[in-house]
Design a protein around this motif. Sequence first.
Motif, PDB file in Angstrom:
ATOM      1  N   GLN A   1      47.153  53.438  30.190  1.00  0.00           N
ATOM      2  CA  GLN A   1      47.202  52.060  29.712  1.00  0.00           C
ATOM      3  C   GLN A   1      46.031  51.246  30.255  1.00  0.00           C
ATOM      4  N   ARG A   2      45.890  50.073  29.676  1.00  0.00           N
ATOM      5  CA  ARG A   2      44.996  49.051  30.225  1.00  0.00           C
ATOM      6  C   ARG A   2      45.804  47.775  30.387  1.00  0.00           C
ATOM      7  N   VAL A   3      45.345  46.900  31.269  1.00  0.00           N
ATOM      8  CA  VAL A   3      45.984  45.605  31.439  1.00  0.00           C
ATOM      9  C   VAL A   3      44.899  44.541  31.463  1.00  0.00           C
ATOM     10  N   GLU A   4      45.120  43.489  30.714  1.00  0.00           N
ATOM     11  CA  GLU A   4      44.167  42.384  30.646  1.00  0.00           C
ATOM     12  C   GLU A   4      44.794  41.154  31.272  1.00  0.00           C
ATOM     13  N   LEU A   5      44.048  40.523  32.173  1.00  0.00           N
ATOM     14  CA  LEU A   5      44.515  39.335  32.873  1.00  0.00           C
ATOM     15  C   LEU A   5      43.726  38.128  32.394  1.00  0.00           C
ATOM     16  N   ARG A   6      44.439  37.062  32.061  1.00  0.00           N
ATOM     17  CA  ARG A   6      43.798  35.836  31.597  1.00  0.00           C
ATOM     18  C   ARG A   6      44.312  34.656  32.408  1.00  0.00           C
ATOM     19  N   LEU A   7      43.441  33.702  32.681  1.00  0.00           N
ATOM     20  CA  LEU A   7      43.837  32.474  33.361  1.00  0.00           C
ATOM     21  C   LEU A   7      43.876  31.348  32.348  1.00  0.00           C
ATOM     22  N   GLY A   8      45.007  30.644  32.286  1.00  0.00           N
ATOM     23  CA  GLY A   8      45.159  29.538  31.353  1.00  0.00           C
ATOM     24  C   GLY A   8      44.675  28.223  31.935  1.00  0.00           C
TER      25      GLY A   8
ATOM     26  N   PRO B   1      43.279  50.405  44.151  1.00  0.00           N
ATOM     27  CA  PRO B   1      42.357  50.992  43.175  1.00  0.00           C
ATOM     28  C   PRO B   1      42.532  52.502  43.030  1.00  0.00           C
ATOM     29  N   LEU B   2      42.837  53.184  44.135  1.00  0.00           N
ATOM     30  CA  LEU B   2      43.072  54.626  44.067  1.00  0.00           C
ATOM     31  C   LEU B   2      44.333  54.923  43.246  1.00  0.00           C
ATOM     32  N   LEU B   3      45.363  54.113  43.447  1.00  0.00           N
ATOM     33  CA  LEU B   3      46.609  54.299  42.692  1.00  0.00           C
ATOM     34  C   LEU B   3      46.372  54.091  41.204  1.00  0.00           C
ATOM     35  N   PHE B   4      45.679  53.012  40.849  1.00  0.00           N
ATOM     36  CA  PHE B   4      45.430  52.736  39.431  1.00  0.00           C
ATOM     37  C   PHE B   4      44.556  53.818  38.797  1.00  0.00           C
ATOM     38  N   ARG B   5      43.590  54.308  39.556  1.00  0.00           N
ATOM     39  CA  ARG B   5      42.727  55.360  39.036  1.00  0.00           C
ATOM     40  C   ARG B   5      43.543  56.626  38.758  1.00  0.00           C
ATOM     41  N   SER B   6      44.472  56.943  39.657  1.00  0.00           N
ATOM     42  CA  SER B   6      45.301  58.142  39.459  1.00  0.00           C
ATOM     43  C   SER B   6      46.230  57.984  38.259  1.00  0.00           C
ATOM     44  N   GLN B   7      46.620  56.757  37.960  1.00  0.00           N
ATOM     45  CA  GLN B   7      47.508  56.497  36.817  1.00  0.00           C
ATOM     46  C   GLN B   7      46.740  56.291  35.519  1.00  0.00           C
ATOM     47  N   GLY B   8      45.422  56.190  35.605  1.00  0.00           N
ATOM     48  CA  GLY B   8      44.630  55.921  34.413  1.00  0.00           C
ATOM     49  C   GLY B   8      44.731  54.493  33.933  1.00  0.00           C
ATOM     50  N   LEU B   9      45.164  53.571  34.811  1.00  0.00           N
ATOM     51  CA  LEU B   9      45.311  52.164  34.424  1.00  0.00           C
ATOM     52  C   LEU B   9      43.968  51.460  34.549  1.00  0.00           C
ATOM     53  N   GLU B  10      43.513  50.922  33.438  1.00  0.00           N
ATOM     54  CA  GLU B  10      42.243  50.191  33.384  1.00  0.00           C
ATOM     55  C   GLU B  10      42.537  48.700  33.415  1.00  0.00           C
TER      56      GLU B  10
ATOM     57  N   GLU C   1      47.979  21.708  41.507  1.00  0.00           N
ATOM     58  CA  GLU C   1      47.781  22.276  40.179  1.00  0.00           C
ATOM     59  C   GLU C   1      48.612  23.543  39.996  1.00  0.00           C
ATOM     60  N   VAL C   2      49.134  23.689  38.785  1.00  0.00           N
ATOM     61  CA  VAL C   2      49.825  24.913  38.397  1.00  0.00           C
ATOM     62  C   VAL C   2      48.879  25.709  37.505  1.00  0.00           C
ATOM     63  N   LEU C   3      48.595  26.953  37.891  1.00  0.00           N
ATOM     64  CA  LEU C   3      47.680  27.819  37.147  1.00  0.00           C
ATOM     65  C   LEU C   3      48.468  28.904  36.426  1.00  0.00           C
ATOM     66  N   PRO C   4      48.471  28.918  35.073  1.00  0.00           N
ATOM     67  CA  PRO C   4      49.166  29.974  34.329  1.00  0.00           C
ATOM     68  C   PRO C   4      48.298  31.234  34.260  1.00  0.00           C
ATOM     69  N   VAL C   5      48.908  32.386  34.507  1.00  0.00           N
ATOM     70  CA  VAL C   5      48.203  33.667  34.422  1.00  0.00           C
ATOM     71  C   VAL C   5      48.911  34.553  33.398  1.00  0.00           C
ATOM     72  N   GLY C   6      48.145  35.005  32.408  1.00  0.00           N
ATOM     73  CA  GLY C   6      48.686  35.899  31.395  1.00  0.00           C
ATOM     74  C   GLY C   6      48.407  37.353  31.741  1.00  0.00           C
ATOM     75  N   ILE C   7      49.381  38.219  31.466  1.00  0.00           N
ATOM     76  CA  ILE C   7      49.255  39.655  31.727  1.00  0.00           C
ATOM     77  C   ILE C   7      49.641  40.400  30.456  1.00  0.00           C
ATOM     78  N   GLN C   8      48.724  41.195  29.945  1.00  0.00           N
ATOM     79  CA  GLN C   8      48.980  41.965  28.721  1.00  0.00           C
ATOM     80  C   GLN C   8      48.683  43.442  28.962  1.00  0.00           C
TER      81      GLN C   8
END
Length: 445
Positions: free
Chosen positions: A398-405, A33-42, A201-208
């Motif tokens: 940047q921001r990154v959105e994670l979705r579970l399929g 979390p400290l790394l992401f905060r320093s990079q401005g990644l939401e 089960e296979v769980l698909p995870v989307g990363i945008q």
Amino acid sequence: MPRASTQNARPALRRLPTRASRIVQDVVSWVLPLLFRSQGLEISSSDASEALARAFAAQQSGACNLLIAFRHPSTRDPLVLADLFWNRVPRAAQQHHLQLARPIQLRFLYDRGIPIWAGPVIGWLLQRSGGIAIHRGRLDRPALAQARAALVQGRYPLVVAPEGATNNLSGEMAPLEPGVAQLAFWAAEDLEKAGDARQLEVLPVGIQYSWRKHNWGALDARLNALERHLGIPTAAAYQGNPETTRRERLIQIGMNLLKALEQLERLKPDPEKSFSERIGAYRLHGLAKAEAHFGLRAVGNLQERCRRIEQAAWDRIYRDGVDQLPPLERSLADWEAREADLQLTRMRLVEHFTSVSGHYISDRSDFDRFAEMLLLVEEAIGWIEDKPWKGQPSLGPQRVELRLGRALPVRPRLNGYLRNRRESMQLFMQDLEQALIEVMPDTAL
């Protein structure tokens, strides 16, 4: 083309064992979390965190075994997923009163080549975070057996990237490799033979990834810098609306870059061919030259061909008993290693250009797609000139959105697999591809 970075043959690559450490995991989960905060990644993952918390609770209770298949658009994905699994999922479980019997630990497949280019510290962290190193260009039986055993045992979810490598595009998926389907069916077979009733089960995870602010001024400035660097007309030479102008400029930059590569490879440009067709011809030519050097057959899709070239190069750079060779043979081995490294660089350029195309920004001309394609072109120039391209000014945080399929159960497919393995593998990969497409930004609702 860049000079060979490898000047001497080296001892054979040793296998990197998995040495998972809770202490290392705790430290990494605290630092992220400290790394992401320093990079401005939401990071946005609320829906995925809750759904994964429920899946992990079921897995830890013995109801199912989990294979997590994630989209792989960026080299940041492992860090983002580590934060998701180790920080966000436990918080979601607590918020929704879901009982996790133990802290979340994972097993995941990673390319054995990562510690070569990323450094030994990264390799050390991957080992101690639960990583299973695999040679992608050959049938790595020990790594596959370890991954299969982990999936059958079920104590740790297994995490894989079906695309095999990053393509640097959030809105376009690379062809999937069949390894994830094979691992799933192998594990289902083993569970069935053992009389184990647990589901698999296979769980698909989307990363945008996207930019938090659309800074068109910064993007235009970087287009100007590329045009000056390549000696082509700047924005003043274009007319029309800004969107069309930017697309034309970026395609023109790509065309000039392609001309340089065609000249390097002694390819005669065909003015009748489109930009995409010329890129395709360049890719095939580059792969064919590397394959001819190593005596490889040109079979399979582009990703599979790249993996075989990579492995052939490694076999010549990293050799058993190299330190015991007499002087003349050692010199020849060094020569061969340098030549192999040049072919590996040629393959890397071809692989990089699998993602460069005109249609990506023509199909949907938004800031994120323009920016992703701009970064690809800048990186390609850095590869050719053998020095990183320092793009300025910054495009911003940047921001990154994670979705579970939707989950894909494996055991109901097992009888079909036992009757016709090839067909069942193809059907499963089609379903997985569709599930991953559904959590991509252009298709998700």
